[in-house]
Design an enzyme around this catalytic site. Structure first.
Site, PDB file in Angstrom:
ATOM      1  N   GLY A   1       0.822  -1.216   0.000  1.00  0.00           N
ATOM      2  CA  GLY A   1       0.000   0.000   0.000  1.00  0.00           C
ATOM      3  C   GLY A   1       0.849   1.257   0.000  1.00  0.00           C
ATOM      4  O   GLY A   1       0.535   2.237  -0.684  1.00  0.00           O
ATOM      5  N   ASP A   2       1.943   1.244   0.758  1.00  0.00           N
ATOM      6  CA  ASP A   2       2.856   2.393   0.786  1.00  0.00           C
ATOM      7  C   ASP A   2       3.477   2.605  -0.592  1.00  0.00           C
ATOM      8  O   ASP A   2       3.743   3.743  -1.003  1.00  0.00           O
ATOM      9  CB  ASP A   2       3.965   2.159   1.814  1.00  0.00           C
ATOM     10  CG  ASP A   2       3.423   1.730   3.168  1.00  0.00           C
ATOM     11  OD1 ASP A   2       2.336   2.203   3.540  1.00  0.00           O
ATOM     12  OD2 ASP A   2       4.071   0.907   3.837  1.00  0.00           O
TER      13      ASP A   2
END
Length: 307
Positions: free
Chosen positions: A248-249
């Site tokens: 996600g990052d």
């Protein structure tokens, strides 16, 4: 310049065991340590994509020293505020299923917060600020709202990747970009969201608050990106998931990198999704060649908006 803020970093200790048996000694097959924290992850992925950033936040003790050393060895500039306690250790157990034991954060004082705010006073038009991850218990949950308002006053872009109260409170400050997954989007509105079309009215509501980009990830089922003009859907490339940490990052880092390179919205969306997938398909973080290769497997189509 891109600045990433990690209020609650960690030394992540990954342990692989064949089976966890309670009440006896367990021996690992493999273990390793890595800097943890969503903002730090964004900085590390940005570097692999060819973009420099400055990593900010709070670190302390021998664990904090470890994080600073590893990040700086990757040629990433840091300007962490030193705190009295030790940066927490998060234990991530890989076995029949994945489990985590997250450590306790050190105390963050008002003086520490003031130091961080002074560091961010340099923000200006054209700069990007990333506020990512959880907020330690000793910091007011509206801290992202405070930092976002200040940055937006200075005409900097603000990218948010958080959840819970911290996310809810920052929305009224009109960040440039937010990236909830579908579970986190559901939590914001106290509903259950399982597929992209169910997310559309809630994405539109967030856009109506003045947020420029809302990117919602659905893991292997793709992602949607909403703006005031359109809602786009992107499929997820096919591949073996080897690593769920930092995917996600990586999406956030990919979108920021593409935004800095001033590509079209569709290509920025493709690049972001491909970056998240490249990390998921690797044991480490994405590299640019892999990202550009995966982009070829991603198709973008426009979804109908609710009237």
């Amino acid at each position: 310049m891109i600045y990433t803020v990690t209020l609650n970093p960690a030394l992540d200790y990954f342990v692989e065991v064949e089976r966890v048996n309670f009440g006896v000694v367990n021996r690992s097959n493999y273990d390793y340590k890595a800097p943890g924290g969503k903002g730090i992850n964004v900085s590390r992925v940005l570097k692999r994509l060819g973009h420099q950033s400055e990593a900010l936040g709070f670190i302390g003790g021998f664990t904090g020293d470890y994080i600073k050393t590893v990040v700086e060895k990757e040629d990433i500039k840091t300007n962490f505020v030193q705190v009295a306690g030790d940066t927490r250790i998060n234990i991530k157990i890989k076995s029949e299923s994945e489990s985590e034991i997250n450590g306790v954060s050190p105390d963050i004082t008002d003086e520490h917060l003031e130091q961080l705010q002074k560091q961010l006073a340099v923000l200006n038009e054209g700069d990007a600020l990333v506020l990512a991850g959880s907020v330690p218990a000793t910091i007011p949950s509206e801290i992202y709202e405070v930092l976002c308002k200040s940055a937006r006053t200075r005409k900097a872009d603000v990218f948010i990747d958080s959840s819970g109260e911290a996310m809810k409170k920052v929305l009224e400050s009109q960040p440039t970009f937010i990236k909830p997954n579908h579970h986190e989007l559901g939590e914001l509105f106290s509903v259950e969201i399982n597929e992209p079309k169910e997310a559309i009215p809630y994405v539109q509501e967030l856009i109506g608050k003045g947020i420029q980009y809302v990117l919602v990830s659905f893991a292997g089922d793709g992602a949607i990106l909403g703006t005031k003009d359109q809602i786009l859907f992107a499929n997820t490339p096919k591949g073996e998931v080897k690593n769920s940490v930092g995917a996600g990052d990586s999406v956030v880092a990919g979108f920021i990198a593409a935004n800095q390179e001033k590509v079209s919205l569709e290509d920025a969306f493709k690049f972001a999704v491909a970056t998240g997938s490249a990390t998921a398909f690797s044991k480490g973080f994405a590299d640019r060649d892999q990202v550009e290769s995966l982009m070829k497997e991603i198709n973008i189509r426009e979804l109908e908006r609710d009237e």
